[in-house]
Motif scaffolding. Sequence first.
Motif, PDB file in Angstrom:
ATOM      1  N   MET A   1      -5.478  18.437  14.754  1.00 45.84           N
ATOM      2  CA  MET A   1      -5.780  17.101  14.216  1.00 45.84           C
ATOM      3  C   MET A   1      -6.871  17.207  13.158  1.00 45.84           C
ATOM      4  O   MET A   1      -7.946  17.749  13.415  1.00 45.84           O
ATOM      5  N   ASP A   2      -6.570  16.699  11.957  1.00 41.43           N
ATOM      6  CA  ASP A   2      -7.540  16.685  10.878  1.00 41.43           C
ATOM      7  C   ASP A   2      -8.181  15.307  10.749  1.00 41.43           C
ATOM      8  O   ASP A   2      -7.674  14.311  11.282  1.00 41.43           O
ATOM      9  N   VAL A   3      -9.279  15.260  10.024  1.00 37.21           N
ATOM     10  CA  VAL A   3      -9.996  14.000   9.824  1.00 37.21           C
ATOM     11  C   VAL A   3      -9.522  13.385   8.520  1.00 37.21           C
ATOM     12  O   VAL A   3      -9.928  13.799   7.430  1.00 37.21           O
ATOM     13  N   ASP A   4      -8.636  12.396   8.624  1.00 40.34           N
ATOM     14  CA  ASP A   4      -8.147  11.708   7.440  1.00 40.34           C
ATOM     15  C   ASP A   4      -8.738  10.298   7.380  1.00 40.34           C
ATOM     16  O   ASP A   4      -9.542   9.902   8.232  1.00 40.34           O
ATOM     17  N   ALA A 107     -10.858  17.885   6.536  1.00 46.05           N
ATOM     18  CA  ALA A 107     -11.703  18.594   7.505  1.00 46.05           C
ATOM     19  C   ALA A 107     -10.957  18.760   8.818  1.00 46.05           C
ATOM     20  O   ALA A 107     -10.312  17.831   9.309  1.00 46.05           O
ATOM     21  N   ASP A 108     -11.047  19.953   9.375  1.00 43.40           N
ATOM     22  CA  ASP A 108     -10.551  20.183  10.724  1.00 43.40           C
ATOM     23  C   ASP A 108     -11.684  19.950  11.710  1.00 43.40           C
ATOM     24  O   ASP A 108     -12.737  19.411  11.349  1.00 43.40           O
ATOM     25  N   ALA A 109     -11.498  20.349  12.956  1.00 36.99           N
ATOM     26  CA  ALA A 109     -12.523  20.104  13.970  1.00 36.99           C
ATOM     27  C   ALA A 109     -13.841  20.761  13.603  1.00 36.99           C
ATOM     28  O   ALA A 109     -14.917  20.159  13.724  1.00 36.99           O
ATOM     29  N   ILE A 213     -10.644   7.435  20.247  1.00 34.63           N
ATOM     30  CA  ILE A 213      -9.612   7.292  19.202  1.00 34.63           C
ATOM     31  C   ILE A 213      -8.911   8.618  18.931  1.00 34.63           C
ATOM     32  O   ILE A 213      -7.728   8.631  18.572  1.00 34.63           O
ATOM     33  N   THR A 214      -9.578   9.723  19.135  1.00 35.84           N
ATOM     34  CA  THR A 214      -8.895  11.006  18.946  1.00 35.84           C
ATOM     35  C   THR A 214      -7.998  11.331  20.136  1.00 35.84           C
ATOM     36  O   THR A 214      -6.942  11.946  19.965  1.00 35.84           O
TER      37      THR A 214
END
Length: 216
Positions: A1-4, A107-109, A213-214
């Motif tokens: 999961m990336d931060v979009d 960005a990834d984790a 939310i994640t």
Amino acid sequence: MDVDTRLAEDWVRAIAAAVEREHERLTELDSAIGDGDHGSNLRRGFSAVLAVLDGPDAPAPDGGPGALLTRTGTTLISKVGGASGPLYGKAFRAIGAALPQPGQPPADAAGFGEALAAGLRAVRDLGRAEPGDKTLVDAWTPALDAYRTAVAAGAGLPEAAAAAAGGAERGALDTEPLQARKGRASYLGPRSVGHRDPGAASTALLFRALADITAG
């Protein structure tokens, strides 16, 4: 999961919902050792943030998550009184600035962990607070430590965020036996012992919102 951008907006909206739900408790905590306005100030600030996100001048979706979080921080600085507006505002602006620009890989984790670290540095630089001073730093620091430990062990963003939420909540609880050395609570001296720091409590809400939310 990336931060979009969608994840960043969901996070901000989840924080706003948590503040709306918990603002009276935050104010009660602040009434014991502060000005008694922490919950109401954050409620006003995140209501203003939601108005921006839902209004005609909302950040463009293609501006990336950094632009959205930076705008969140700017709004908090302009709309929230007391110490919480500048502290959280600077934190979100620093997180936003640390995230990749549009056109770059998201960005990834691990990358988001570095952005969270930038947020903590901004808080510490502004407030001159150290761990043990009985401030929000006492929740953000163990949250970041737990997040980084999880990522180093191979965790993705949901698992790392859950670890961070647990770290923040333990950190907030651990402020109760501390004597405040910063802010208005420091004026109370030994009388500040036995009370949970309201900034640490609201920081725990912030990280729990990220975990929720994640995970969802």
